[in-house]
Design an enzyme around this catalytic site. Structure first.
Site, mmCIF file in Angstrom:
data_model
loop_
_atom_site.group_PDB
_atom_site.id
_atom_site.type_symbol
_atom_site.label_atom_id
_atom_site.label_comp_id
_atom_site.label_asym_id
_atom_site.label_seq_id
_atom_site.Cartn_x
_atom_site.Cartn_y
_atom_site.Cartn_z
ATOM 1 N N HIS A 42 -25.619 -0.800 0.219
ATOM 2 C CA HIS A 42 -26.765 -0.658 -0.678
ATOM 3 C C HIS A 42 -27.546 -1.969 -0.805
ATOM 4 O O HIS A 42 -26.956 -3.051 -0.845
ATOM 5 C CB HIS A 42 -26.283 -0.231 -2.073
ATOM 6 C CG HIS A 42 -25.738 1.164 -2.090
ATOM 7 N ND1 HIS A 42 -26.537 2.268 -2.087
ATOM 8 C CD2 HIS A 42 -24.454 1.623 -2.090
ATOM 9 C CE1 HIS A 42 -25.786 3.360 -2.103
ATOM 10 N NE2 HIS A 42 -24.520 2.987 -2.092
ATOM 11 N N GLU A 57 0.849 -1.200 0.000
ATOM 12 C CA GLU A 57 0.000 0.000 0.000
ATOM 13 C C GLU A 57 0.880 1.243 0.000
ATOM 14 O O GLU A 57 1.763 1.373 0.835
ATOM 15 C CB GLU A 57 -0.902 -0.035 1.248
ATOM 16 C CG GLU A 57 -1.607 1.251 1.584
ATOM 17 C CD GLU A 57 -2.509 1.781 0.462
ATOM 18 O OE1 GLU A 57 -3.339 1.020 -0.042
ATOM 19 O OE2 GLU A 57 -2.350 2.957 0.088
ATOM 20 N N SER A 97 -19.587 7.211 1.420
ATOM 21 C CA SER A 97 -20.887 7.408 2.091
ATOM 22 C C SER A 97 -21.150 6.385 3.201
ATOM 23 O O SER A 97 -22.008 6.606 4.051
ATOM 24 C CB SER A 97 -22.028 7.337 1.087
ATOM 25 O OG SER A 97 -21.851 8.297 0.070
HETATM 26 O O1 LIG Z 1 -23.050 8.898 -6.862
HETATM 27 P P1 LIG Z 1 -22.663 7.440 -6.814
HETATM 28 O O2 LIG Z 1 -23.560 6.553 -7.594
HETATM 29 O O3 LIG Z 1 -21.224 7.230 -7.083
HETATM 30 O O4 LIG Z 1 -22.953 6.937 -5.334
HETATM 31 C C1 LIG Z 1 -22.421 7.564 -4.278
HETATM 32 C C2 LIG Z 1 -23.146 7.008 -3.097
HETATM 33 O O5 LIG Z 1 -23.036 7.828 -2.039
HETATM 34 C C3 LIG Z 1 -22.684 5.629 -2.835
HETATM 35 O O6 LIG Z 1 -22.835 5.110 -1.623
#
Ligand SMILES: O=P(O)(O)OC[C@H](O)CO
Length: 474
Positions: free
Chosen positions: A49, A31, A45
């Site tokens: 999902h 790394e 985030s």
């Molecule tokens: O905008 P995306 O599709 O890359 O998704 C971002 C989300 O926050 C993923 O958890």
């Protein structure tokens, strides 16, 4: 010579390393950063999902649904906070309603359980702070939240307990093959392995080029976030999405496993892979977007903002393939990559096995990893006992999160322990609270210097050179 070298210690590399550690193999993870989870994984985030979003038949869809089902068990085994809080995709008009209908059907095809389309009344009874012009929502009860970097650290620690070696602050410069051996030239010397896994995140396209695999590019896509104080962490209890667009899943509002609330991300394609600055325009966009879904988001409650960079592949799907004999790419693992990573890991190991890697189960594999219990989470009796043995637990260092010196020292002394201020923060939350380290950072620096036996001026915020007292930290 190692049996397998894994390049990258984000959520993908650490999941694969832990999976490999079930077998009698010598494994090394290389790394370039100074800590686990220091790339896309650290600013993510943190959503597990449900799996209705990814197009039918894609690797994203397959590994999202599989991963979502594996998550709770893995988090239990590794003592990582996880909460199945459910998620809503809001509809505000007829177009949105048609869109959530498509997502619903896609979810059923992908094999997502417990999906439901609910009306306005049900939405507002579940989440009273959703904007009143909502007309319905897709409700996914299996949606969940997790701390991405705590999971990656736990996976790495468990892999390490089971014999996997980690070479941190080690940049891969060149990879080539001599006969059937991979020669990996790094900033810390040459590593040799019989098999190789490319889990290099934002830089996986460069590693693939070195391996001579079919060409793809990773396009860095910035996502800015605002993190809100715990005082408003309960504005919503589920993760709130809007209908996705071609730029991604849009701006979401979600509680975190530690009781904060976050809003974000936006999506901006960039040229550079290392620009994690935030912009006023970006943060305004994020707040406007969040307020489209949820009432009562007050900028005064924001305690910090940050940027994450998605490793978006130009192929449209995860790139999990064989770039050259005895190697596997696990690349382009953008969202839902955090969810998918735990399911991608056994698949990658099966691709190595197909190419001849012998998998013999370790008799003494340790499946569980116990995190050190923070003082704040101990019972009264446990507190008394630990205090009688170690007075460092009586000294509060982080007042916002109530983290003691004992907690911090134990995070430093753990296997693959913290070596920087950010490392401490991600392991025990010192500096994660309302004052964002304004009070505790100098004390954390002192403790790191003492424990690592280095001068104060050598204590780093994060990566090489980020000397917190004298240097540039961003
Ligand atoms: O905008 P995306 O599709 O890359 O998704 C971002 C989300 O926050 C993923 O958890």
């Amino acid at each position: 010579m190692y049996d397998v070298a894994v390049i990258g210690a984000g959520i993908v590399g650490t999941s694969i390393a832990r999976e490999l550690s079930r077998y009698d193999l010598s494994v090394v993870v290389i790394e370039k950063s100074s800590d686990i989870a220091n790339g896309s994984t650290k600013a993510n985030s943190g959503i597990v999902h449900a799996g209705y979003d990814a197009k039918e038949g894609t690797l994203k869809a397959k590994f999202n649904v599989l991963g979502s089902e594996m998550y709770e068990g893995i988090c239990k085994e590794l003592d990582v906070p996880y909460k199945r809080n459910g998620s809503l995709v809001l509809a505000f008009n007829d177009d949105d309603l048609r869109h959530i209908e498509i997502l619903y059907k896609r979810g059923l095809t992908n094999g997502v359980r417990e999906l439901e389309i609910i009306d306005k009344n049900k939405v507002l009874s579940l989440e009273p702070n959703i904007q009143d012009d909502v007309v319905g929502a897709l409700y996914a009860k299996t949606g969940a939240i997790v701390s991405p970097f705590e999971l990656a650290i736990a996976l790495a620690e468990n892999a390490n307990q089971n014999g996997v070696e980690f070479m941190l602050s080690t940049e891969v410069i060149k990879v080539y093959k001599e006969k059937d051996v991979f020669i990996i030239e790094t900033s810390k010397g040459v590593v040799q392995s019989r098999y190789l896994v490319n889990a290099a995140g934002l830089f996986a396209d460069d590693i693939n080029d070195m391996l001579g695999g079919e060409r793809f590019r990773i396009i860095p896509r910035r996502g800015e976030y605002c993190l809100f104080d715990k005082a408003v962490g309960g504005i919503v209890t589920r993760t709130i999405f809007q209908t996705p667009t071609n730029k991604g899943k849009g701006i979401l509002v979600s509680p975190t496993v530690h009781g904060n609330l976050f809003v974000g991300p936006n999506a901006v394609e960039m040229d550079r892979k290392d620009d994690v600055s935030t912009t006023k325009e970006g943060l305004d966009e994020v707040l406007r977007g969040g307020s489209r879904s949820v009432k009562g988001l007050n900028p005064r409650d924001i305690i910090t903002s940050f940027t994450g960079i998605r490793a978006t592949p130009d192929t449209g799907d995860f790139v999990i393939n064989i770039p050259t004999k005895n190697a596997v790419n696990a690349a382009g693992i953008e969202s839902p990559g955090l969810t998918a990573s735990v399911a991608i890991a056994p698949y990658v190991v099966s691709l190595l096995e197909e190419q001849g890697l012998r998998l013999i189960k370790k008799e003494n594999f340790i499946a569980t990893r116990q995190n050190t219990k923070l003082f704040i989470n101990m019972s009264e009796d446990e507190k008394k006992e630990v205090l009688s043995k170690n007075p460092m637990y009586g000294r509060i260092i982080c007042r916002c999160e109530h983290i003691t010196e004992g907690d911090i020292v134990s995070a430093i002394r753990r296997p693959l322990g913290a070596r920087s201020v950010d490392g401490v923060k991600r392991r025990v939350r010192a500096g994660m609270g309302r004052c964002q380290g304004g009070f505790c950072m100098p004390r954390v620096v002192e403790i790191l210097a003492r424990e690592l036996n280095i001068p104060l001026t050598e204590v780093k915020k994060s990566d090489e050179g980020s000397f917190i007292l004298t240097g540039k930290t961003k």
